[in-house]
Design a protein around this motif. Structure first.
Motif, PDB file in Angstrom:
ATOM      1  N   ALA A 158       0.833  -1.211   0.000  1.00  9.52           N
ATOM      2  CA  ALA A 158       0.000   0.000   0.000  1.00  9.52           C
ATOM      3  C   ALA A 158       0.866   1.259   0.000  1.00  9.52           C
ATOM      4  CB  ALA A 158      -0.928  -0.004   1.218  1.00  9.52           C
ATOM      5  N   CYS A 159       1.951   1.252   0.768  1.00  9.77           N
ATOM      6  CA  CYS A 159       2.831   2.423   0.809  1.00  9.77           C
ATOM      7  C   CYS A 159       3.476   2.676  -0.551  1.00  9.77           C
ATOM      8  CB  CYS A 159       3.917   2.223   1.868  1.00  9.77           C
ATOM      9  SG  CYS A 159       3.321   2.250   3.564  1.00  9.77           S
ATOM     10  N   SER A 160       3.987   1.624  -1.183  1.00 11.31           N
ATOM     11  CA  SER A 160       4.642   1.801  -2.481  1.00 11.31           C
ATOM     12  C   SER A 160       3.639   2.186  -3.563  1.00 11.31           C
ATOM     13  CB  SER A 160       5.383   0.522  -2.883  1.00 11.31           C
ATOM     14  OG  SER A 160       4.493  -0.570  -3.026  1.00 11.31           O
ATOM     15  N   THR A 161       2.395   1.726  -3.438  1.00  7.96           N
ATOM     16  CA  THR A 161       1.366   2.069  -4.425  1.00  7.96           C
ATOM     17  C   THR A 161       0.929   3.518  -4.290  1.00  7.96           C
ATOM     18  OG1 THR A 161       0.564  -0.218  -4.466  1.00  7.96           O
ATOM     19  CG2 THR A 161      -0.919   1.471  -5.303  1.00  7.96           C
ATOM     20  N   LEU A 162       0.655   3.960  -3.064  1.00 17.23           N
ATOM     21  CA  LEU A 162       0.228   5.341  -2.856  1.00 17.23           C
ATOM     22  C   LEU A 162       1.339   6.332  -3.188  1.00 17.23           C
ATOM     23  CD1 LEU A 162      -1.847   5.085   0.435  1.00 17.23           C
ATOM     24  CD2 LEU A 162      -2.696   5.700  -1.823  1.00 17.23           C
ATOM     25  N   ALA A 163       2.587   5.914  -2.998  1.00 19.50           N
ATOM     26  CA  ALA A 163       3.711   6.787  -3.329  1.00 19.50           C
ATOM     27  C   ALA A 163       4.030   6.769  -4.819  1.00 19.50           C
ATOM     28  CB  ALA A 163       4.942   6.370  -2.541  1.00 19.50           C
ATOM     29  N   THR A 164       3.252   5.992  -5.594  1.00 16.21           N
ATOM     30  CA  THR A 164       3.418   5.834  -7.048  1.00 16.21           C
ATOM     31  C   THR A 164       4.799   5.283  -7.401  1.00 16.21           C
ATOM     32  OG1 THR A 164       4.223   8.093  -7.480  1.00 16.21           O
ATOM     33  CG2 THR A 164       1.843   7.770  -7.453  1.00 16.21           C
ATOM     34  N   VAL A 165       5.408   4.525  -6.471  1.00 14.40           N
ATOM     35  CA  VAL A 165       6.707   3.909  -6.733  1.00 14.40           C
ATOM     36  C   VAL A 165       6.516   2.558  -7.408  1.00 14.40           C
ATOM     37  CG1 VAL A 165       8.827   3.026  -5.708  1.00 14.40           C
ATOM     38  CG2 VAL A 165       7.798   5.126  -4.820  1.00 14.40           C
ATOM     39  N   GLY A 166       5.738   1.675  -6.765  1.00 15.19           N
ATOM     40  CA  GLY A 166       5.425   0.381  -7.347  1.00 15.19           C
ATOM     41  C   GLY A 166       6.647  -0.487  -7.598  1.00 15.19           C
ATOM     42  N   TYR A 167       7.285  -0.991  -6.515  1.00 18.69           N
ATOM     43  CA  TYR A 167       8.480  -1.814  -6.670  1.00 18.69           C
ATOM     44  C   TYR A 167       8.205  -3.117  -7.409  1.00 18.69           C
ATOM     45  CZ  TYR A 167      11.132   1.225  -3.570  1.00 18.69           C
ATOM     46  OH  TYR A 167      11.776   2.300  -3.023  1.00 18.69           O
ATOM     47  N   GLY A 168       7.030  -3.688  -7.233  1.00 16.81           N
ATOM     48  CA  GLY A 168       6.700  -4.922  -7.935  1.00 16.81           C
ATOM     49  C   GLY A 168       7.137  -6.182  -7.229  1.00 16.81           C
ATOM     50  N   ASP A 169       7.723  -6.056  -6.010  1.00 16.02           N
ATOM     51  CA  ASP A 169       8.137  -7.259  -5.297  1.00 16.02           C
ATOM     52  C   ASP A 169       6.941  -8.028  -4.754  1.00 16.02           C
ATOM     53  OD1 ASP A 169       7.602  -5.128  -3.656  1.00 16.02           O
ATOM     54  OD2 ASP A 169       9.137  -5.613  -2.164  1.00 16.02           O
ATOM     55  N   MET A 185      -4.123   3.584  -6.755  1.00 15.99           N
ATOM     56  CA  MET A 185      -3.245   4.310  -7.678  1.00 15.99           C
ATOM     57  C   MET A 185      -3.843   5.674  -8.040  1.00 15.99           C
ATOM     58  SD  MET A 185      -2.154   1.292 -10.307  1.00 15.99           S
ATOM     59  CE  MET A 185      -1.505  -0.270  -9.711  1.00 15.99           C
ATOM     60  N   ALA A 186      -5.135   5.677  -8.368  1.00 14.52           N
ATOM     61  CA  ALA A 186      -5.794   6.934  -8.735  1.00 14.52           C
ATOM     62  C   ALA A 186      -5.793   7.910  -7.571  1.00 14.52           C
ATOM     63  CB  ALA A 186      -7.218   6.652  -9.201  1.00 14.52           C
ATOM     64  N   CYS A 187      -6.105   7.423  -6.371  1.00 20.77           N
ATOM     65  CA  CYS A 187      -6.125   8.305  -5.201  1.00 20.77           C
ATOM     66  C   CYS A 187      -4.726   8.798  -4.860  1.00 20.77           C
ATOM     67  CB  CYS A 187      -6.730   7.564  -4.004  1.00 20.77           C
ATOM     68  SG  CYS A 187      -8.483   7.209  -4.167  1.00 20.77           S
ATOM     69  N   GLY A 188      -3.728   7.923  -5.004  1.00 20.81           N
ATOM     70  CA  GLY A 188      -2.359   8.328  -4.726  1.00 20.81           C
ATOM     71  C   GLY A 188      -1.901   9.454  -5.636  1.00 20.81           C
ATOM     72  N   LEU A 189      -2.217   9.335  -6.918  1.00 20.14           N
ATOM     73  CA  LEU A 189      -1.853  10.394  -7.865  1.00 20.14           C
ATOM     74  C   LEU A 189      -2.561  11.705  -7.524  1.00 20.14           C
ATOM     75  CD1 LEU A 189      -1.897   8.416 -11.238  1.00 20.14           C
ATOM     76  CD2 LEU A 189       0.104   9.451 -10.143  1.00 20.14           C
TER      77      LEU A 189
END
Length: 219
Positions: A158-169, A185-189
């Motif tokens: 959730a942290c990586s998604t909201l930060a729009t980083v998306g590590y993919g691990d 993703m939409a809310c994070g952006l």
């Protein structure tokens, strides 16, 4: 002239109870998802609280729709309220409105606009991140081939998604989990854009004031 319309009176009466209902919803949902050893009666209480808070939001939405007298125009102009009713994931965001509700009752001065935007966005990120982590964990932890097996994995995702980083691990593999991912993703952006825009506007305002002070007086 102060707004003394029926819609405003209804809003002032209901924002505090709905904010409390949002907190109850989040607490009941968290207990339902995380307390795997909860007895059946406890699980039923959690589900009853979730259903009751949902009914409160639906009732409030319908009353304000009727008081507005605008028909479908109300739905178009109250997109967030509509989404809060339809998507349980966004319901905890109503807690953010408790700040305005308390100040309206006390008549105290509000924070500056830029501070309010960043404050609201920060609280919204925390609430949305926690609710999203719960929703994804519930959908994923027993799914075949899932990489999100613990709540800690879900919080990291959730942290990586909201930060729009998306590590993919760690990524959701279920349809429900991916739907939650799209919403986050939409809310994070949107939240990132709001904070960045407000901070940039504040900096420009500060620099403009400093430039005015440094300008030599005209002779």
């Amino acid at each position: 002239m102060d707004d003394d319309s029926p819609t405003r009176r209804w809003r002032l009466r209901t924002e505090l109870p709905l904010g409390i209902a949002s907190m109850l919803f989040l607490a009941a949902y968290a207990a339902h998802v995380l307390a795997h050893g909860m007895p059946e009666w406890g699980r039923r209480i959690c589900l009853a609280v979730i259903a009751a808070t949902w009914a409160m939001f639906i009732g409030d939405y319908l009353v304000r729709w009727r008081l507005s007298g605008r028909g479908l125009g109300f739905v178009r102009s109250h997109g967030l309220d509509t989404l809060v009713v339809v998507l349980p994931l966004l319901r905890p965001l109503w807690i953010v409105r408790l700040y305005d509700a308390v100040l309206d009752r006390r008549g105290e001065p509000r924070l500056p606009l830029y501070t309010r935007v960043m404050f609201y966005a920060g609280i919204a990120v925390l609430l949305l991140g926690f609710a999203g982590a719960l929703a994804v964990y519930q959908a994923e932890y027993t799914a075949p081939g899932a990489t999100i097996r613990t709540f800690g994995d879900s919080v990291w995702w959730a942290c990586s998604t909201l930060a729009t980083v998306g590590y993919g691990d760690v990524t959701p593999v279920t349809v429900r989990g991916r739907v939650v991912a799209v919403v986050m993703m939409a809310c994070g952006l949107a939240l990132l854009g709001a904070v960045t825009g407000s901070f940039s506007s504040w900096l420009l305002q500060v620099f403009a004031r400093e430039g005015d002070r440094e300008k030599p007086p005209e002779s």
